[in-house]
Design a protein around this motif. Structure first.
Motif, PDB file in Angstrom:
ATOM      1  N   PRO A  44      34.625  30.159  41.024  1.00  0.00           N
ATOM      2  CA  PRO A  44      34.273  30.425  39.630  1.00  0.00           C
ATOM      3  C   PRO A  44      33.353  31.646  39.526  1.00  0.00           C
ATOM      4  CG  PRO A  44      33.859  28.123  40.192  1.00  0.00           C
ATOM      5  CD  PRO A  44      34.179  28.839  41.464  1.00  0.00           C
ATOM      6  N   ASP A  94      39.925  21.690  46.619  1.00  0.00           N
ATOM      7  CA  ASP A  94      39.481  22.796  45.762  1.00  0.00           C
ATOM      8  C   ASP A  94      37.957  22.873  45.639  1.00  0.00           C
ATOM      9  OD1 ASP A  94      39.005  20.589  44.122  1.00  0.00           O
ATOM     10  OD2 ASP A  94      39.744  21.577  42.317  1.00  0.00           O
ATOM     11  N   CYS A 111      36.758  24.407  42.324  1.00  0.00           N
ATOM     12  CA  CYS A 111      37.216  25.770  42.030  1.00  0.00           C
ATOM     13  C   CYS A 111      38.515  25.768  41.240  1.00  0.00           C
ATOM     14  CB  CYS A 111      37.361  26.538  43.331  1.00  0.00           C
ATOM     15  SG  CYS A 111      35.819  26.679  44.239  1.00  0.00           S
ATOM     16  N   SER A 112      38.612  24.879  40.289  1.00  0.00           N
ATOM     17  CA  SER A 112      39.824  24.781  39.477  1.00  0.00           C
ATOM     18  C   SER A 112      39.723  25.575  38.178  1.00  0.00           C
ATOM     19  CB  SER A 112      40.133  23.315  39.174  1.00  0.00           C
ATOM     20  OG  SER A 112      39.010  22.693  38.587  1.00  0.00           O
ATOM     21  N   ARG A 113      38.535  26.047  37.840  1.00  0.00           N
ATOM     22  CA  ARG A 113      38.339  26.863  36.632  1.00  0.00           C
ATOM     23  C   ARG A 113      37.828  28.240  37.034  1.00  0.00           C
ATOM     24  NH1 ARG A 113      34.390  23.400  33.228  1.00  0.00           N
ATOM     25  NH2 ARG A 113      33.802  25.487  32.617  1.00  0.00           N
ATOM     26  N   ASP A 114      38.204  29.246  36.282  1.00  0.00           N
ATOM     27  CA  ASP A 114      37.821  30.616  36.599  1.00  0.00           C
ATOM     28  C   ASP A 114      36.372  30.918  36.243  1.00  0.00           C
ATOM     29  OD1 ASP A 114      38.336  33.370  37.363  1.00  0.00           O
ATOM     30  OD2 ASP A 114      38.246  33.816  35.216  1.00  0.00           O
ATOM     31  N   ASP A 115      35.864  30.337  35.149  1.00  0.00           N
ATOM     32  CA  ASP A 115      34.564  30.760  34.636  1.00  0.00           C
ATOM     33  C   ASP A 115      33.383  30.028  35.263  1.00  0.00           C
ATOM     34  OD1 ASP A 115      35.309  28.383  33.397  1.00  0.00           O
ATOM     35  OD2 ASP A 115      34.319  28.884  31.511  1.00  0.00           O
ATOM     36  N   ASP A 116      33.450  28.722  35.365  1.00  0.00           N
ATOM     37  CA  ASP A 116      32.293  27.949  35.820  1.00  0.00           C
ATOM     38  C   ASP A 116      32.781  26.604  36.347  1.00  0.00           C
ATOM     39  OD1 ASP A 116      29.666  27.310  36.367  1.00  0.00           O
ATOM     40  OD2 ASP A 116      28.997  27.334  34.295  1.00  0.00           O
ATOM     41  N   SER A 117      31.885  25.841  36.892  1.00  0.00           N
ATOM     42  CA  SER A 117      32.208  24.508  37.396  1.00  0.00           C
ATOM     43  C   SER A 117      31.001  23.612  37.233  1.00  0.00           C
ATOM     44  CB  SER A 117      32.571  24.585  38.882  1.00  0.00           C
ATOM     45  OG  SER A 117      32.657  23.277  39.442  1.00  0.00           O
ATOM     46  N   SER A 135      26.906  22.762  34.966  1.00  0.00           N
ATOM     47  CA  SER A 135      27.432  24.071  35.340  1.00  0.00           C
ATOM     48  C   SER A 135      26.614  24.646  36.488  1.00  0.00           C
ATOM     49  CB  SER A 135      27.388  25.029  34.142  1.00  0.00           C
ATOM     50  OG  SER A 135      26.043  25.393  33.861  1.00  0.00           O
TER      51      SER A 135
END
Length: 165
Positions: A44, A94, A111-117, A135
């Motif tokens: 992310p 992930d 790590c499934s979202r581009d912006d944050d986790s 986050s």
């Protein structure tokens, strides 16, 4: 995530005294790519920003509670936590470990979202992780607040008991 959001959190930590800017050491872009390739993930943006500024030295944010939260932890412990058969919880494919406390508690991101986790926490003896922070930015802010409190407590002890502390 916009880069400004990470910079705002970092500036707040510097202003509060939780971060010493002269002790910040970031990762190179190549190191971040190696981390992603090694673990088969796309990090992310918030964690990439963290690594690029604080990946080899967090400026004191993680110095107070027997924790490691750097590039080395992500590289070393992610595969270890995925393969360790003695653990009740197996780290998802992930996920990347971003913090270790004394070998028995880890915090990780997905790590499934581009912006944050969100940041999840798990102890070696637990079978299910718990949500630790909403986050990566909240994670960094939270550890910064703890660092600030620890530094204030240490200073109080020094004033009361002398230079031994």
């Amino acid at each position: 995530m916009h880069p400004e959001q990470f910079l705002l959190v970092l500036q707040a930590l510097e202003h509060s005294g939780a971060v010493d800017p002269s002790a910040l050491r970031g990762c190179s872009a190549e190191e971040i790519v190696i981390l992603e390739r090694t673990h088969g993930v796309c990090l992310p943006q918030t964690y990439r920003a963290f690594l690029s500024v604080m990946g080899h030295g967090g400026g004191g944010v993680f110095d107070h509670d027997h924790v490691e939260a750097d590039y080395g932890v992500a590289m070393r412990l992610t595969d270890d936590c995925r393969r360790d058969g003695s653990r009740k919880f197996r780290l998802p494919a992930d996920a990347v470990v971003i913090l270790d406390r004394m070998g028995d508690h880890q915090q990780f991101i997905r790590c499934s979202r581009d912006d944050d986790s969100p940041v999840w926490g798990v102890n070696v003896w637990d079978s299910e992780p718990v949500l630790a922070f909403d986050s990566v930015l909240d994670w960094l802010s939270g550890w910064g607040e703890e660092a600030q409190m620890a530094k204030a407590m240490l200073e109080t002890m020094r004033r009361r008991r002398g230079p031994m502390y």
